[in-house]
Design a protein around this motif. Structure first.
Motif, PDB file in Angstrom:
ATOM      1  N   ASP A   1       0.832  -1.208   0.000  1.00 49.67           N
ATOM      2  CA  ASP A   1       0.000   0.000   0.000  1.00 49.67           C
ATOM      3  C   ASP A   1       0.868   1.259   0.000  1.00 49.67           C
ATOM      4  OD1 ASP A   1      -3.077  -0.781   0.874  1.00 49.67           O
ATOM      5  OD2 ASP A   1      -1.597  -2.241   1.563  1.00 49.67           O
TER       6      ASP A   1
ATOM      7  N   ARG B   1     -15.225  -6.870  -0.259  1.00 47.83           N
ATOM      8  CA  ARG B   1     -14.254  -5.827   0.096  1.00 47.83           C
ATOM      9  C   ARG B   1     -14.648  -5.142   1.410  1.00 47.83           C
ATOM     10  NH1 ARG B   1     -10.450  -2.350  -2.506  1.00 47.83           N
ATOM     11  NH2 ARG B   1     -10.306  -0.415  -1.363  1.00 47.83           N
TER      12      ARG B   1
ATOM     13  N   TYR C   1     -10.464 -13.244   0.152  1.00 47.67           N
ATOM     14  CA  TYR C   1      -9.767 -12.664  -1.010  1.00 47.67           C
ATOM     15  C   TYR C   1      -9.858 -13.615  -2.207  1.00 47.67           C
ATOM     16  CZ  TYR C   1      -7.745  -8.626   1.395  1.00 47.67           C
ATOM     17  OH  TYR C   1      -7.570  -7.429   2.062  1.00 47.67           O
TER      18      TYR C   1
ATOM     19  N   ARG D   1     -11.627 -13.028  -5.871  1.00 46.17           N
ATOM     20  CA  ARG D   1     -10.840 -13.238  -7.097  1.00 46.17           C
ATOM     21  C   ARG D   1     -11.534 -14.224  -8.031  1.00 46.17           C
ATOM     22  NH1 ARG D   1      -6.014 -13.806  -4.598  1.00 46.17           N
ATOM     23  NH2 ARG D   1      -6.061 -11.538  -4.683  1.00 46.17           N
TER      24      ARG D   1
ATOM     25  N   ARG E   1      -3.879  -5.155  -8.437  1.00 46.77           N
ATOM     26  CA  ARG E   1      -3.736  -6.339  -7.583  1.00 46.77           C
ATOM     27  C   ARG E   1      -4.369  -7.586  -8.183  1.00 46.77           C
ATOM     28  NH1 ARG E   1      -1.590  -5.111  -2.894  1.00 46.77           N
ATOM     29  NH2 ARG E   1      -1.831  -3.057  -1.952  1.00 46.77           N
TER      30      ARG E   1
ATOM     31  N   SER F   1      -2.228 -11.855  -2.523  1.00 39.88           N
ATOM     32  CA  SER F   1      -2.595 -12.827  -1.484  1.00 39.88           C
ATOM     33  C   SER F   1      -1.361 -13.546  -0.946  1.00 39.88           C
ATOM     34  CB  SER F   1      -3.587 -13.856  -2.032  1.00 39.88           C
ATOM     35  OG  SER F   1      -4.876 -13.300  -2.079  1.00 39.88           O
TER      36      SER F   1
ATOM     37  N   GLN G   1      -1.387 -12.364   2.726  1.00 37.56           N
ATOM     38  CA  GLN G   1      -1.907 -13.440   3.582  1.00 37.56           C
ATOM     39  C   GLN G   1      -0.805 -14.481   3.855  1.00 37.56           C
ATOM     40  OE1 GLN G   1      -4.179 -11.941   1.199  1.00 37.56           O
ATOM     41  NE2 GLN G   1      -4.659 -10.944   3.140  1.00 37.56           N
TER      42      GLN G   1
HETATM   43  P1  TYD Z   1      -6.369  -1.803  -2.225  1.00 38.86           P
HETATM   44  O1  TYD Z   1      -7.669  -1.682  -2.915  1.00 38.86           O
HETATM   45  O2  TYD Z   1      -5.143  -1.900  -3.068  1.00 38.86           O
HETATM   46  O3  TYD Z   1      -6.187  -0.653  -1.153  1.00 38.86           O
HETATM   47  P2  TYD Z   1      -6.590   0.897  -1.268  1.00 38.86           P
HETATM   48  O4  TYD Z   1      -7.974   0.973  -1.778  1.00 38.86           O
HETATM   49  O5  TYD Z   1      -6.428   1.338   0.134  1.00 38.86           O
HETATM   50  O6  TYD Z   1      -5.576   1.463  -2.213  1.00 38.86           O
HETATM   51  O7  TYD Z   1      -6.382  -3.139  -1.344  1.00 38.86           O
HETATM   52  C1  TYD Z   1      -6.987  -3.182  -0.121  1.00 38.86           C
HETATM   53  C2  TYD Z   1      -6.143  -3.983   0.827  1.00 38.86           C
HETATM   54  O8  TYD Z   1      -6.295  -5.381   0.617  1.00 38.86           O
HETATM   55  C3  TYD Z   1      -4.664  -3.695   0.708  1.00 38.86           C
HETATM   56  O9  TYD Z   1      -4.185  -3.354   2.007  1.00 38.86           O
HETATM   57  C4  TYD Z   1      -4.053  -5.003   0.279  1.00 38.86           C
HETATM   58  C5  TYD Z   1      -5.046  -6.020   0.722  1.00 38.86           C
HETATM   59  N1  TYD Z   1      -5.062  -7.264  -0.076  1.00 38.86           N
HETATM   60  C6  TYD Z   1      -4.688  -8.466   0.532  1.00 38.86           C
HETATM   61  O10 TYD Z   1      -4.300  -8.490   1.705  1.00 38.86           O
HETATM   62  N2  TYD Z   1      -4.767  -9.618  -0.190  1.00 38.86           N
HETATM   63  C7  TYD Z   1      -5.207  -9.647  -1.479  1.00 38.86           C
HETATM   64  O11 TYD Z   1      -5.265 -10.725  -2.106  1.00 38.86           O
HETATM   65  C8  TYD Z   1      -5.588  -8.396  -2.090  1.00 38.86           C
HETATM   66  C9  TYD Z   1      -6.091  -8.367  -3.492  1.00 38.86           C
HETATM   67  C10 TYD Z   1      -5.507  -7.225  -1.338  1.00 38.86           C
END
Ligand code: TYD
Length: 213
Positions: A15, A53, A72, A76, A98, A103, A107
């Motif tokens: 992030d 989400r 997640y 997907r 992403r 993941s 994760q």
């Molecule tokens: P993201 O939309 O990139 O964040 P933002 O909207 O704040 O820019 O993603 C949300 C969060 O989800 C980010 O902290 C990363 C996390 N994430 C995972 O932990 N695992 C995953 O598989 C994905 C796709 C995102």
């Protein structure tokens, strides 16, 4: 202009590295060259995904590590089945902010689940679909955290994690890139956006040349 089998591109990184700025630039560039582009994101690229989400990022209370990984993966699976695969079949370019490497990094390395198991879970979810190109924007976890503060946005559940979590995710991304050098393109994200984009554009042009248009 259609591409046989489509072209699938993902943006990855912890992030705060500037993925969406670069994805915007890529979208504009490809549209300018006459391609149809589906710009999407995870988690939340579909209506069902938006609900997932919300559960992942804004619901109050604990989410256990395996449950998080499954949510997640569920997002997907639906994203690929309902949006990504049809767009690729139509010969379009798909740019996702992403995909499954997130993941493995978050994760797997972040939550300390087994990396291979997390990857296999996602591969099952997407019927083994992998991007043609994955752009990894690499930045020190401390710097990325500083950038996140500058946006002034309220941090979500994941963004409230400690710096060590993001360091583990960053290192995991770099390992993934090393293991698949053909798919990954790693860029130093500690540069001006225009400098970052010109490096990405060069690699994208090579990928386009190698595709049957
Ligand atoms: P993201 O939309 O990139 O964040 P933002 O909207 O704040 O820019 O993603 C949300 C969060 O989800 C980010 O902290 C990363 C996390 N994430 C995972 O932990 N695992 C995953 O598989 C994905 C796709 C995102």
């Amino acid at each position: 202009m259609a591409i046989r089998g489509g072209l699938f591109i993902s943006f990855e990184g912890i992030d705060g590295v500037g993925k969406s700025t670069q994805a915007d630039l890529m979208e504009q560039y490809l549209e300018g060259r006459g391609f149809s582009v589906l710009r999407t994101l995870e988690p939340g690229g579909t209506e069902l995904g938006q609900e997932i989400r919300h559960l992942l990022l804004h619901r109050k209370g604990e989410v256990s590590a395996r449950s998080e990984a499954l949510l997640y993966a569920a997002d997907r699976a639906h994203h690929v089945a309902s949006k990504i695969s049809p767009a690729l079949a139509a010969g379009n370019v798909v740019i996702t902010d992403r995909f499954l490497d997130s993941s493995v990094a978050y994760q797997g390395a972040g939550r300390e689940l087994d990396l291979t198991e997390v990857r296999n879970l996602s591969l099952w979810a997407v019927n083994n679909l992998l991007p043609d190109l994955t752009v990894l924007l690499d930045l020190e976890a401390e710097l990325a955290a500083k950038r996140r503060v500058q946006t002034g946005q309220e941090p979500d559940r994941l963004e409230r994690e400690k710096i060590e979590f993001f360091e583990a995710a960053r290192n995991s991304y770099l390992e993934l890139a090393k293991a698949e050098p053909k798919r990954f393109f790693v860029v130093d994200a500690n540069q001006e956006p225009s400098a970052i984009w010109s490096q990405i554009q060069r690699r994208l042009d090579e990928v386009l040349e190698s595709k049957e248009l």
